[in-house]
Design an enzyme around this catalytic site. Structure first.
Site, PDB file in Angstrom:
ATOM      1  N   ARG A 218      19.653  31.877  77.022  1.00  0.00           N
ATOM      2  CA  ARG A 218      18.401  31.940  77.770  1.00  0.00           C
ATOM      3  C   ARG A 218      17.243  31.650  76.805  1.00  0.00           C
ATOM      4  O   ARG A 218      17.272  32.075  75.642  1.00  0.00           O
ATOM      5  CB  ARG A 218      18.194  33.325  78.391  1.00  0.00           C
ATOM      6  CG  ARG A 218      19.043  33.592  79.625  1.00  0.00           C
ATOM      7  CD  ARG A 218      18.614  32.744  80.819  1.00  0.00           C
ATOM      8  NE  ARG A 218      19.338  33.044  82.037  1.00  0.00           N
ATOM      9  CZ  ARG A 218      20.342  32.309  82.533  1.00  0.00           C
ATOM     10  NH1 ARG A 218      20.758  31.225  81.918  1.00  0.00           N
ATOM     11  NH2 ARG A 218      20.924  32.653  83.668  1.00  0.00           N
ATOM     12  N   HIS A 266      18.145  22.658  81.222  1.00  0.00           N
ATOM     13  CA  HIS A 266      18.941  23.743  81.786  1.00  0.00           C
ATOM     14  C   HIS A 266      19.980  23.196  82.777  1.00  0.00           C
ATOM     15  O   HIS A 266      20.014  23.569  83.954  1.00  0.00           O
ATOM     16  CB  HIS A 266      18.043  24.781  82.469  1.00  0.00           C
ATOM     17  CG  HIS A 266      18.702  26.125  82.617  1.00  0.00           C
ATOM     18  ND1 HIS A 266      18.045  27.320  82.439  1.00  0.00           N
ATOM     19  CD2 HIS A 266      19.983  26.462  82.924  1.00  0.00           C
ATOM     20  CE1 HIS A 266      18.885  28.321  82.634  1.00  0.00           C
ATOM     21  NE2 HIS A 266      20.067  27.824  82.932  1.00  0.00           N
TER      22      HIS A 266
END
Ligand code: NDP
Ligand code: OXD
Length: 303
Positions: A218, A266
Site C-alpha cells: 500500500r 495499482h
C-alpha cells in the site's frame, strides 16, 4: 437473509446469478433496499456511512484483498477480505515481473533506450540477487515460491516469524537485518498502524548500495520523499511501484519522470467478478450454517 452489494453494475450482473443459484438473495445497491432488516452482509470497497440502518448486519466483505480502506465496524459485525487465488496469482506475477526487471537492470535500459544509448552492463545470474520479501502471507508465499524456483535466494519477514519452506524467515524485529541482505526488497504487507511508513530512510540506508525496491503493498507504507532521496543519491539503483502515496499519482508528480523508477497504476491485480462472487457466497454460506467466516480479519492485528 440478503447480501447487499455496493459496487459496479458489472459486478452486480455477475454476482446476482452466482448467489441466486445457491439460494441467496442479492440486493444491487442501497437504493434497492426495501427492508434493511433483511440485510445480513454488505460487500463493498467502503461501506455505506450509516451501518446502524441494518439491524441484522453480521458481516462486511471487502471486495479486495486489503481492508485498510475500511472504517471501524459496529460491535458484532465481522470483516472479511476477499480470498481469491486468481487475484493472488496476478500479484505474484507482477512481483516476479518487477523483480526480474530490477535483477536485469530494466529501468536503466529503458532510460538508455530513450537516449539511443547502446551500453551493456554486467549480467547477474538470479543466484547472485538476494530477494527479501516483506509479508509472507497468501501472496508473499506465492511470490517466494516462484522467485525461489527461478533461482533467487529468498528471505522474508512476517509478524509471527513462522517457518516457510525455502525461505529464511525473520520476525518483525528483523526488518533492518533483512533489508541489509536484500538486493531487491519486495513489499507485500497489509497497511496497519505498524506498517505505515515502514519503507523509510532508515531501511534504505541499511540496504546494500545499488539495491532495488519492488512495492505492491500500500502507498502509505512508503516514504516517497525518502525513496526519491535514496534514488537520487544512488543508495538505491532503481524501483518499481504499483502503489504510491498519493493515489492516483498526479500527472506532474516527480515519480512519473524519475529515470530509475517505473510506476504502474495499482494494477498488480484486479478482482475477477466471478471469483469475488464465489468468496461472497462462501461468506453467506458460513453465516447461514454457522461455520467459520472465510477471510476473517482480526481487528486487533488490522489484517
Ligand atoms: P496476508 O494477510 O495473507 O499476509 C500478510 C503478511 O504480512 C503476513 O505474513 C503477516 O505476518 C505479515 N505482516 C503483517 N503485519 C506485519 C508486520 N508489522 N511486520 C511483519 N510482517 C507483518 O495478506 P496477502 O498476502 O493476501 O496481501 C498482502 C497485501 O497485499 C494486502 O493487504 C494488500 O495491501 C496488498 N495487495 C495489493 C494488491 C495490488 O494490486 N497492488 C492486490 C492485493 C493485495 P503473519 O504471517 O505472521 O500473520
Ligand atoms: C486489493 C487491491 O486489495 O487490489 O485487492 O489492492
Amino acid at each position: 437473509m440478503a447480501l447487499l452489494l455496493v459496487s459496479t453494475p458489472e459486478r452486480q450482473a455477475v454476482w446476482g446469478p452466482v448467489l441466486a443459484a445457491a439460494g441467496h438473495r442479492m440486493i444491487a445497491g442501497e437504493a434497492a433496499v426495501t427492508d434493511p432488516a433483511e440485510v445480513t452482509a454488505i460487500a463493498c470497497w467502503t461501506p455505506p456511512a450509516d451501518l446502524g440502518r441494518y439491524p441484522r448486519l453480521r458481516a462486511v466483505i471487502s471486495v479486495g484483498a486489503g481492508v485498510d480502506q475500511m472504517p471501524p465496524l459496529p460491535p458484532g459485525v465481522a470483516l472479511s477480505r476477499t480470498l481469491a487465488q486468481g487475484l493472488e496469482a496476478m500479484v505474484r506475477d507482477w512481483v516476479v515481473m518487477a523483480t526480474l526487471m530490477l535483477a536485469r537492470d530494466m529501468p536503466c535500459y529503458l532510460d538508455q533506450a530513450r537516449a539511443g544509448l547502446w551500453q551493456p552492463r554486467p549480467v547477474r545470474p538470479a543466484s547472485a540477487v538476494r530477494v527479501g520479501i516483506l509479508g509472507l502471507g497468501r501472496i508473499g508465499r506465492l511470490a517466494a515460491e516462484s522467485l525461489g524456483a527461478l533461482g533467487f535466494p529468498v528471505c522474508g519477514l512476517s509478524q509471527s516469524g513462522d517457518p516457510v519452506p525455502g525461505v529464511r524467515v525473520f520476525g518483525p524485529d528483523g526488518l533492518l537485518d533483512l533489508a541489509a541482505q536484500s538486493d531487491v526488497l519486495v513489499c507485500l504487507l497489509p497497511l496497519t498502524s505498524r506498517t505505515r511508513g515502514l519503507l523509510s530512510t532508515e531501511v534504505f540506508a541499511r540496504m546494500p548500495a545499488g539495491a532495488g525496491l519492488v512495492h505492491a503493498g500500500r502507498g502509505a507504507q512508503l516514504d516517497m520523499a525518502a525513496l526519491r532521496a535514496a534514488l537520487d543519491s544512488g543508495r538505491l539503483a532503481h524501483a518499481v511501484l504499483d502503489v504510491t502515496d498519493p493515489e492516483p499519482l498526479p500527472p506532474d508528480h516527480w515519480a512519473w519522470s524519475h529515470p530509475r523508477l517505473v510506476v504502474t497504476p495499482h494494477v498488480a491485480a484486479q478482482t475477477d467478478p466471478a471469483e469475488g462472487a464465489r468468496h461472497a457466497l462462501a461468506v453467506m454460506e458460513a453465516l447461514r450454517e454457522g461455520g467459520p467466516i472465510p477471510g476473517l480479519v482480526d481487528p486487533g492485528r488490522g489484517y
